[in-house]
Design an enzyme around this catalytic site. Structure first.
Site, short mmCIF file in Angstrom:
data_model
loop_
_atom_site.label_atom_id
_atom_site.label_comp_id
_atom_site.label_asym_id
_atom_site.label_seq_id
_atom_site.Cartn_x
_atom_site.Cartn_y
_atom_site.Cartn_z
N ARG A 1 -9.81 -11.54 2.86
CA ARG A 1 -10.71 -12.60 2.40
C ARG A 1 -10.06 -13.98 2.52
O ARG A 1 -10.76 -14.98 2.62
CB ARG A 1 -11.15 -12.31 0.97
CG ARG A 1 -10.06 -12.37 -0.07
CD ARG A 1 -10.48 -11.70 -1.38
NE ARG A 1 -10.62 -10.26 -1.20
CZ ARG A 1 -11.01 -9.44 -2.20
NH1 ARG A 1 -11.31 -9.93 -3.39
NH2 ARG A 1 -11.11 -8.14 -1.99
N GLU B 1 -5.88 -9.76 1.33
CA GLU B 1 -5.53 -10.79 2.31
C GLU B 1 -6.66 -11.10 3.28
O GLU B 1 -6.77 -12.21 3.78
CB GLU B 1 -4.29 -10.34 3.10
CG GLU B 1 -4.53 -9.43 4.29
CD GLU B 1 -5.21 -8.11 3.96
OE1 GLU B 1 -5.99 -7.61 4.80
OE2 GLU B 1 -4.96 -7.57 2.86
N LYS C 1 0.84 -1.20 0.00
CA LYS C 1 0.00 0.00 0.00
C LYS C 1 0.88 1.25 0.00
O LYS C 1 1.95 1.26 0.61
CB LYS C 1 -0.87 0.05 1.26
CG LYS C 1 -1.92 -1.03 1.38
CD LYS C 1 -2.67 -0.86 2.71
CE LYS C 1 -3.68 -1.97 2.93
NZ LYS C 1 -4.84 -1.85 2.02
#
Length: 484
Positions: free
Chosen positions: A338, A336, A264
């Site tokens: 899920r 990640e 990110k």
């Protein structure tokens, strides 16, 4: 709590608190206000006439003498009010009392003549509790002034229940607001164990060895990249009399998310301590459920982990095997949550709950679609979806049902595994829900709370300050109550 709320059978004018709050509707004093006005020789009505105070909802004016301070609180127009407005009034009053540094306040039971003492007392008290929350444990000089509110002609048991529910919201907010160097997966499990000991819940916590032994390959792939070990947490509430079945709650528990190798940018990482808001909501709800003691068994599950970068971290193109045996091709390590939820949902489903509700800060797509104050509700079980939506409405939390479009399942098909962890960018929140449904064999609702779970500023949180909102606690409690 920094606030105490009690009730009295007396009217506002019969109470001797230095600060008294009366409602103004359409520029006119409420019945309580008129009683107080008559005791003050018409001073209040003269003040309203002189100042021409009418006000939009939430606006206030103050009439002060050496003996008493009267706060006029506008409820807006004279008709068409809702209980949610009563709750919102409580939130604003708590904030106003903090600004005015008022310690002891008596407030009329807003709109009790329309909604009844019980319902009005609950909504007002809950608003006062939620609005008074603060998280200042890391401040050098935190404010410690306790504020005391008395609801005139209020209903005591309703206020007591509002306090219990708010304590669950407070716990969820506290967990989300903790810095990630403090609230690691191990610490989250420790706090769940402490709650269990305090509230009389059963608790089971699994470490890395057990997680791998159980075959939770998707969860373990995410967790193994961090030096902070994962913890799989199970909390169980059992009623005094054995129940025929049980309900299940699952919360996403990423105590920090860097995105992994799909890293990110910094701006997107600054709120990722809140990526466990689903877990916080589930744990907060279990605190309330244990206190309310409904006659239904409830089990809660959290797969707590960090998504970090290291030589042990999982990669794009990895293929993982989930708890239910399905294989997953990883195309984005920042998807990640899920993966951890896949194993938690499969594990929870194996216990055969009557219904399963999962909460997660899952997708930015849902925030784009619904904004910061509405959660997305996804389910292929229409009766259960309606049940959750009604519970959320009654609890005062906003959800909106989104489609589970079967045609989008093809976007998750993998050439090398059973399913991919991401599909296309368009409709990303729907595809995420469809992915989760692959691992939930019980009747299932997914709540994407990415928008309302964390407020970057107070304007994004109508029920409190910036930071963790505790969204979902009240909905889960109400849903369990409805089942009971």
């Amino acid at each position: 709590m920094v606030i105490r709320v009690k009730t009295t059978r007396r009217k506002v004018f019969e109470h001797e608190a230095p600060a008294r709050v009366v409602a103004v509707l359409g520029g006119q004093l409420s019945e309580e206000g008129r009683w107080l006005d008559s005791q003050m020789d018409g001073a209040l009505s003269k003040f309203l006439k002189k100042t021409r105070f009418s006000g939009e909802f939430g606006e206030h004016a103050i009439y002060a003498t050496d003996e008493v301070e009267v706060v006029f609180f506008s409820l807006g127009k004279r008709r068409g009010h809702t209980l949610e407005q009563v709750r919102a009034a409580g939130v604003r009053l708590a904030r106003l009392a903090a600004r005015l540094n008022s310690r002891d306040v008596v407030v009329e039971n807003f709109l009790a003549d329309r909604f009844g003492k019980k319902e009005a007392s609950y909504a007002l008290a809950e608003g006062l509790f939620l609005g008074a929350y603060s998280f200042d444990k890391y401040k050098s000089n935190p404010a410690r002034l306790r504020r005391n509110f008395v609801i005139a002609q209020g209903f005591g048991p309703a206020v007591d229940k509002a306090r219990l529910v708010s304590e669950g919201v407070y716990l969820a907010r506290d967990l989300v607001n903790e810095p990630p160097n403090v609230l690691t997966p191990v610490e989250l499990a420790r706090r769940a164990e402490a709650l269990a000991a305090e509230a009389g819940l059963e608790v089971n916590v699994f470490g890395p060895e057990k997680i791998q032994e159980l075959g939770m390959g998707a969860y373990w792939a995410v967790a193994k990249g961090s030096d902070n070990e994962p913890r799989f947490i199970e909390l169980v509430y059992k009623p005094e009399e054995a129940a025929a079945g049980h309900l299940a709650l699952v919360g996403k528990g990423l105590t920090f998310d860097t995105g992994g190798y799909s890293l990110k940018p910094t701006a997107s990482m600054t709120t990722m301590k809140g990526d466990m808001a689903g877990a916080a909501a589930v744990i907060g709800a279990m605190k309330v459920i244990a206190a309310l003691k409904p006659p239904v068994e409830v089990r809660a599950y959290v797969a707590a982990a960090e998504n970090m970068i290291s030589g042990h971290a999982y990669r794009v193109d990895d293929v993982l095997t989930a708890y239910n045996g399905k294989t997953i091709e990883v195309l984005n390590t920042d998807a990640e949550g899920r993966l951890t939820l896949a194993d938690a949902l499969a594990y929870a489903s194996e216990k055969k709950p009557a219904a399963l509700v999962e909460l997660s800060t899952l997708t930015g797509s849902c925030v784009v679609a619904l904004g910061r104050q509405i959660a997305g509700l996804f389910s292929e079980d229409e009766p259960l979806a309606r049940e959750l939506a009604r519970a959320a409405e009654e609890a005062g939390e906003k959800v909106w049902q989104m489609p589970m479009e079967p045609a989008y399942k093809r976007l998750l098909k993998s050439e090398v595994a059973d399913v991919k962890n991401v599909g296309s960018r368009e409709g990303g929140a729907i595809q995420a829900a469809l992915f989760l449904a692959e691992f939930a064999s019980a009747p299932f609702v997914h709540l994407d709370i990415a928008g309302p779970a964390f407020a970057g500023n107070a304007e994004d949180n109508p029920n409190g300050p910036a930071g963790g909102t505790g969204f979902g606690v009240r909905t889960l409690v109400r849903w369990v109550e409805r089942h009971a």
